[in-house]
Write an enzyme that holds these catalytic residues in place. Structure first.
Site, PDB file in Angstrom:
ATOM      1  N   LYS A  13       0.468  -1.066  -0.254  1.00  0.00           N
ATOM      2  CA  LYS A  13      -0.321  -0.135   0.258  1.00  0.00           C
ATOM      3  C   LYS A  13       0.769   1.126   0.017  1.00  0.00           C
ATOM      4  O   LYS A  13       0.866   2.607  -0.249  1.00  0.00           O
ATOM      5  CB  LYS A  13      -0.686   0.174   1.246  1.00  0.00           C
ATOM      6  CG  LYS A  13      -2.112  -0.809   1.461  1.00  0.00           C
ATOM      7  CD  LYS A  13      -3.413  -0.729   2.189  1.00  0.00           C
ATOM      8  CE  LYS A  13      -2.463  -1.001   3.635  1.00  0.00           C
ATOM      9  NZ  LYS A  13      -1.583  -1.738   4.447  1.00  0.00           N
ATOM     10  N   ARG A  86      -9.530   1.279   8.598  1.00  0.00           N
ATOM     11  CA  ARG A  86      -8.711  -0.378   8.853  1.00  0.00           C
ATOM     12  C   ARG A  86      -9.782  -1.074  10.691  1.00  0.00           C
ATOM     13  O   ARG A  86      -9.019  -2.308  11.362  1.00  0.00           O
ATOM     14  CB  ARG A  86      -7.531  -0.130  10.877  1.00  0.00           C
ATOM     15  CG  ARG A  86      -6.089  -0.080   9.765  1.00  0.00           C
ATOM     16  CD  ARG A  86      -5.343  -0.095  10.044  1.00  0.00           C
ATOM     17  NE  ARG A  86      -3.847  -0.626  10.538  1.00  0.00           N
ATOM     18  CZ  ARG A  86      -2.473  -0.967   9.796  1.00  0.00           C
ATOM     19  NH1 ARG A  86      -2.945   0.996   9.239  1.00  0.00           N
ATOM     20  NH2 ARG A  86      -1.632  -0.792  10.123  1.00  0.00           N
ATOM     21  N   ARG A 125      11.934  -6.192   5.531  1.00  0.00           N
ATOM     22  CA  ARG A 125      11.680  -5.574   4.888  1.00  0.00           C
ATOM     23  C   ARG A 125      12.834  -4.634   5.882  1.00  0.00           C
ATOM     24  O   ARG A 125      12.674  -4.687   6.810  1.00  0.00           O
ATOM     25  CB  ARG A 125      10.000  -4.511   5.456  1.00  0.00           C
ATOM     26  CG  ARG A 125       9.649  -3.284   4.887  1.00  0.00           C
ATOM     27  CD  ARG A 125       8.529  -2.672   5.099  1.00  0.00           C
ATOM     28  NE  ARG A 125       7.669  -3.020   5.990  1.00  0.00           N
ATOM     29  CZ  ARG A 125       6.405  -2.233   6.649  1.00  0.00           C
ATOM     30  NH1 ARG A 125       5.997  -2.054   5.468  1.00  0.00           N
ATOM     31  NH2 ARG A 125       5.655  -3.123   7.371  1.00  0.00           N
ATOM     32  N   ARG A 158      12.076  -1.736  10.764  1.00  0.00           N
ATOM     33  CA  ARG A 158      10.761  -1.735  11.897  1.00  0.00           C
ATOM     34  C   ARG A 158      10.024  -2.579  12.915  1.00  0.00           C
ATOM     35  O   ARG A 158      10.832  -2.777  12.723  1.00  0.00           O
ATOM     36  CB  ARG A 158       9.428  -1.505  10.849  1.00  0.00           C
ATOM     37  CG  ARG A 158       9.341  -0.124  10.622  1.00  0.00           C
ATOM     38  CD  ARG A 158       8.450   0.240   9.437  1.00  0.00           C
ATOM     39  NE  ARG A 158       6.786  -0.449  10.228  1.00  0.00           N
ATOM     40  CZ  ARG A 158       5.789  -0.026   9.182  1.00  0.00           C
ATOM     41  NH1 ARG A 158       5.791   0.275   8.158  1.00  0.00           N
ATOM     42  NH2 ARG A 158       4.848  -0.183   9.949  1.00  0.00           N
ATOM     43  N   ARG A 169      -0.201  -8.535  14.053  1.00  0.00           N
ATOM     44  CA  ARG A 169      -0.791  -7.786  12.579  1.00  0.00           C
ATOM     45  C   ARG A 169      -1.095  -8.416  12.003  1.00  0.00           C
ATOM     46  O   ARG A 169      -2.317  -8.580  11.468  1.00  0.00           O
ATOM     47  CB  ARG A 169       0.635  -6.297  12.340  1.00  0.00           C
ATOM     48  CG  ARG A 169       1.676  -5.524  12.987  1.00  0.00           C
ATOM     49  CD  ARG A 169       2.021  -5.128  13.134  1.00  0.00           C
ATOM     50  NE  ARG A 169       2.616  -4.307  11.457  1.00  0.00           N
ATOM     51  CZ  ARG A 169       3.202  -3.885  10.322  1.00  0.00           C
ATOM     52  NH1 ARG A 169       4.421  -4.885  10.312  1.00  0.00           N
ATOM     53  NH2 ARG A 169       3.229  -3.672   8.985  1.00  0.00           N
TER      54      ARG A 169
HETATM   55  P1  AMP Z   1       0.966   0.757   8.821  1.00  0.00           P
HETATM   56  O1  AMP Z   1       2.305   1.826   9.355  1.00  0.00           O
HETATM   57  O2  AMP Z   1       0.458   1.242   8.223  1.00  0.00           O
HETATM   58  O3  AMP Z   1       1.486  -0.462   9.191  1.00  0.00           O
HETATM   59  O4  AMP Z   1       0.415   0.996  10.516  1.00  0.00           O
HETATM   60  C1  AMP Z   1       1.642   0.978  11.615  1.00  0.00           C
HETATM   61  C2  AMP Z   1       0.960   0.723  12.784  1.00  0.00           C
HETATM   62  O5  AMP Z   1       0.110   2.189  13.546  1.00  0.00           O
HETATM   63  C3  AMP Z   1      -0.200  -0.267  12.924  1.00  0.00           C
HETATM   64  O6  AMP Z   1       0.494  -1.930  13.346  1.00  0.00           O
HETATM   65  C4  AMP Z   1      -0.801   0.739  14.029  1.00  0.00           C
HETATM   66  O7  AMP Z   1      -0.454   0.023  15.455  1.00  0.00           O
HETATM   67  C5  AMP Z   1      -0.850   2.043  13.930  1.00  0.00           C
HETATM   68  N1  AMP Z   1      -1.976   2.075  13.327  1.00  0.00           N
HETATM   69  C6  AMP Z   1      -1.745   2.959  11.957  1.00  0.00           C
HETATM   70  N2  AMP Z   1      -3.300   3.131  11.106  1.00  0.00           N
HETATM   71  C7  AMP Z   1      -3.672   3.034  11.867  1.00  0.00           C
HETATM   72  C8  AMP Z   1      -5.423   2.945  11.659  1.00  0.00           C
HETATM   73  N3  AMP Z   1      -6.385   3.076  10.371  1.00  0.00           N
HETATM   74  N4  AMP Z   1      -6.346   2.290  13.159  1.00  0.00           N
HETATM   75  C9  AMP Z   1      -5.470   2.089  14.294  1.00  0.00           C
HETATM   76  N5  AMP Z   1      -4.347   1.798  14.040  1.00  0.00           N
HETATM   77  C10 AMP Z   1      -3.588   2.040  12.465  1.00  0.00           C
END
Ligand code: AMP
Length: 212
Positions: A13, A86, A125, A158, A169
């Site tokens: 994404k 999400r 990654r 990360r 996750r």
């Molecule tokens: P990502 O980089 O999109 O994988 O997001 C990393 C982390 O940020 C996720 O595992 C959540 O802990 C938090 N996070 C990001 N976007 C959201 C969202 N829309 N709702 C809830 N938590 C989020």
């Protein structure tokens, strides 16, 4: 134009959002990037979300929606959401917020990648600590190990790409995010692309879908 990208963590994404937002001149909104920035700057919001991010759990819906509304209220460009919504509650929150602004979602694009493939991708990654460029040690490694091709700074893993957090996750995605496919599928502007291809090939497919 307002677009949502859906898919597992590691489905591409972020990579696709960067390309698409530039191409369409719309604003790339990554809630994950917002939270990581706040965390790096040690702001009160960063302190509030750190536990969720490092455990691979979702930040509470109320907080996510609050942060987005305050950040985006003055934005006049179209929006490209990456990592949001999400949960179904977030999707409903977005619908209500858009309705109040006389806006709507023009397209929802689901990047379909097999679970085994995303696990491999997340574990391979690496992210540049300075410019944020993303690498994969197997399919797109940097020229020099652990050094960013673009800016020469070290690459990092990360915190939430460590194997034990990746497993959580993936489960959180299945439990809380996957129901969004049914939520959006019935809308008539839902598109699905094979996210297992190379980033360039996926970008072509997505561009073709959006032209329809
Ligand atoms: P990502 O980089 O999109 O994988 O997001 C990393 C982390 O940020 C996720 O595992 C959540 O802990 C938090 N996070 C990001 N976007 C959201 C969202 N829309 N709702 C809830 N938590 C989020």
């Amino acid at each position: 134009m307002n677009i949502i990208l859906l898919g597992y963590p590691g489905s591409g994404k972020g990579t696709q959002a960067k390309v698409l937002s530039q191409k369409l001149g719309i604003f790339h909104v990554s809630t994950g990037d917002i939270f990581r920035e706040e965390l790096a700057k040690k702001t009160p919001l960063g302190q509030e979300v750190v536990g969720y991010l490092s455990a691979g759990r979702l930040v509470p819906d109320r907080l996510v929606l609050e942060v987005l509304k305050s950040r985006l209220s003055a934005e006049t460009r179209g929006l490209l959401f990456d990592g949001f919504p999400r949960t179904v509650d977030q999707a409903e929150g977005l619908d209500n917020w858009f309705a109040g602004r006389s806006q709507s979602i023009d397209a929802v694009v689901f990047l379909n990648v097999a679970e085994g493939e995303v696990i491999k991708r997340l574990c391979a990654r690496r992210t540049c600590s300075a410019c944020g460029k993303i690498y994969n040690t197997i399919s797109s490694p940097p020229a020099k190990e652990n050094v960013c091709d673009a800016c020469g700074k070290p690459l990092t893993i990360r915190e939430d790409d460590k194997p034990e957090v990746v497993t959580r996750r993936i489960q959180v995605y299945k439990d809380q995010t996957e129901p969004l496919l049914a939520y959006y599928r019935s809308n008539g502007n839902f598109y699905e692309a094979d996210g297992g291809l190379t980033p360039e090939a996926v970008a072509e497919k997505v561009a073709a879908l959006l032209k329809r």
